[in-house]
Motif scaffolding. Structure first.
Motif, PDB file in Angstrom:
ATOM      1  N   ASP A  85       0.795  -1.157   0.164  1.00 46.66           N
ATOM      2  CA  ASP A  85      -0.074  -0.018   0.087  1.00 46.66           C
ATOM      3  C   ASP A  85       0.959   1.177  -0.080  1.00 46.66           C
ATOM      4  O   ASP A  85       1.962   1.016   0.308  1.00 46.66           O
ATOM      5  N   ASP A  86       0.450   2.349  -0.372  1.00 49.89           N
ATOM      6  CA  ASP A  86       1.261   3.738  -0.364  1.00 49.89           C
ATOM      7  C   ASP A  86       1.046   4.172   0.987  1.00 49.89           C
ATOM      8  O   ASP A  86       0.247   5.501   1.049  1.00 49.89           O
ATOM      9  N   ARG A  91       6.626   2.927   2.063  1.00 46.37           N
ATOM     10  CA  ARG A  91       7.442   3.536   1.393  1.00 46.37           C
ATOM     11  C   ARG A  91       9.019   3.413   1.849  1.00 46.37           C
ATOM     12  O   ARG A  91       9.668   3.465   1.237  1.00 46.37           O
ATOM     13  N   SER A 111       4.022  -3.389  -6.697  1.00 45.16           N
ATOM     14  CA  SER A 111       3.581  -1.870  -6.531  1.00 45.16           C
ATOM     15  C   SER A 111       4.865  -1.012  -6.477  1.00 45.16           C
ATOM     16  O   SER A 111       5.807  -1.633  -6.128  1.00 45.16           O
ATOM     17  N   PRO A 112       4.781  -0.102  -7.480  1.00 41.08           N
ATOM     18  CA  PRO A 112       5.915   0.708  -7.383  1.00 41.08           C
ATOM     19  C   PRO A 112       6.066   1.681  -6.370  1.00 41.08           C
ATOM     20  O   PRO A 112       6.028   2.915  -6.513  1.00 41.08           O
ATOM     21  N   VAL A 113       5.874   1.447  -4.922  1.00 41.90           N
ATOM     22  CA  VAL A 113       6.198   2.048  -3.982  1.00 41.90           C
ATOM     23  C   VAL A 113       7.466   1.969  -3.236  1.00 41.90           C
ATOM     24  O   VAL A 113       8.019   0.858  -3.154  1.00 41.90           O
ATOM     25  N   ALA A 117      10.033   0.731  -6.851  1.00 37.53           N
ATOM     26  CA  ALA A 117       9.840   1.476  -8.154  1.00 37.53           C
ATOM     27  C   ALA A 117      11.172   1.366  -8.865  1.00 37.53           C
ATOM     28  O   ALA A 117      11.093   0.770 -10.019  1.00 37.53           O
ATOM     29  N   ALA A 127       4.579  -2.724 -13.122  1.00 39.67           N
ATOM     30  CA  ALA A 127       4.398  -2.052 -12.022  1.00 39.67           C
ATOM     31  C   ALA A 127       2.857  -1.905 -11.986  1.00 39.67           C
ATOM     32  O   ALA A 127       2.014  -1.627 -13.205  1.00 39.67           O
ATOM     33  N   VAL A 128       1.974  -2.178 -11.163  1.00 38.85           N
ATOM     34  CA  VAL A 128       0.745  -1.730 -10.687  1.00 38.85           C
ATOM     35  C   VAL A 128       0.676  -0.910  -9.613  1.00 38.85           C
ATOM     36  O   VAL A 128       0.726  -0.854  -8.525  1.00 38.85           O
ATOM     37  N   ALA A 129      -0.123   0.399 -10.094  1.00 38.82           N
ATOM     38  CA  ALA A 129      -0.246   1.286  -9.085  1.00 38.82           C
ATOM     39  C   ALA A 129      -1.328   0.894  -7.951  1.00 38.82           C
ATOM     40  O   ALA A 129      -2.072  -0.006  -8.165  1.00 38.82           O
ATOM     41  N   VAL A 130      -1.197   1.396  -6.881  1.00 38.87           N
ATOM     42  CA  VAL A 130      -2.016   0.987  -5.695  1.00 38.87           C
ATOM     43  C   VAL A 130      -3.653   1.093  -6.223  1.00 38.87           C
ATOM     44  O   VAL A 130      -3.778   2.375  -6.868  1.00 38.87           O
ATOM     45  N   GLY A 132      -4.500  -0.527  -8.482  1.00 42.35           N
ATOM     46  CA  GLY A 132      -4.723  -0.552 -10.132  1.00 42.35           C
ATOM     47  C   GLY A 132      -5.249  -2.327 -10.336  1.00 42.35           C
ATOM     48  O   GLY A 132      -5.579  -3.042  -9.486  1.00 42.35           O
TER      49      GLY A 132
END
Length: 179
Positions: A85-86, A91, A111-113, A117, A127-130, A132
């Motif tokens: 999760d972001d 992070r 996730s690109p967190v 990334a 990459a799958v955004a949160v 996504g």
């Protein structure tokens, strides 16, 4: 050593019971992926089931983490996942899970967190955004040619050696320790 798919594609996640909550938002997507492709999910984690993942119990195979099981379980997979999760905590996490996947030559979706990334970029991961669509991303990797999955896997292996290995960091470590 082979990037051909298993009869039922195998998605793998490596973690601990304390971090299985990162899988909860993916449950519906993993269910759809199973319906579309027959994919199964291997969870390399602690023993027992997680009631928060009960909706996907029918497509999950649990492998208790141990030094004697982790390498085999990773080698039997077709694609690896690394959801986060972001949040400030996520992070601040390192990309250790992705490093392990890349070192074994697994194509990955994550996730690109935070550190993920840059790791995804270096490893040729998806990459799958949160929030996504994990179903689409995983299905895209599963339906790629074996040659494309192999290229992703080999890129990961090469990037681990180039950017994260002891050999890559030994000059910096020696300079810090020896001055």
């Amino acid at each position: 050593t082979s990037w051909d798919l298993a009869a039922a594609p195998r998605v793998v996640w490596l973690g601990s019971p304390a971090t299985e909550h990162y899988l909860e938002p993916l449950a519906a997507d993993l269910g759809r992926l199973h319906t579309r492709t027959g994919a199964r999910v291997t969870l390399i984690s602690g023993p027992g089931s997680n009631p928060r993942l009960a909706s996907i119990d029918h497509l999950v195979d649990r492998v208790p983490w141990s030094l004697s099981t982790v390498a085999t379980a990773l080698s039997e997979a077709d694609v690896a996942i690394g959801p986060l999760d972001d949040t400030a905590y996520a992070r601040g996490k390192c990309a250790y899970k992705l490093l392990q996947y890349a070192a074994t030559g697994l194509p990955m979706v994550a996730s690109p967190v935070g550190a993920n990334a840059l790791a995804l970029e270096r490893f040729d991961g998806v990459a799958v955004a949160v929030g996504g669509d994990w179903t689409e991303a995983l299905e895209a990797v599963i339906t790629e040619s074996a040659a494309r999955r192999e290229a992703r896997g080999r890129q990961g292996i090469a990037a681990v050696a180039e950017h994260y290995s002891f050999e890559a960091w030994s000059p910096h470590w020696r300079a810090a320790v020896l001055g």
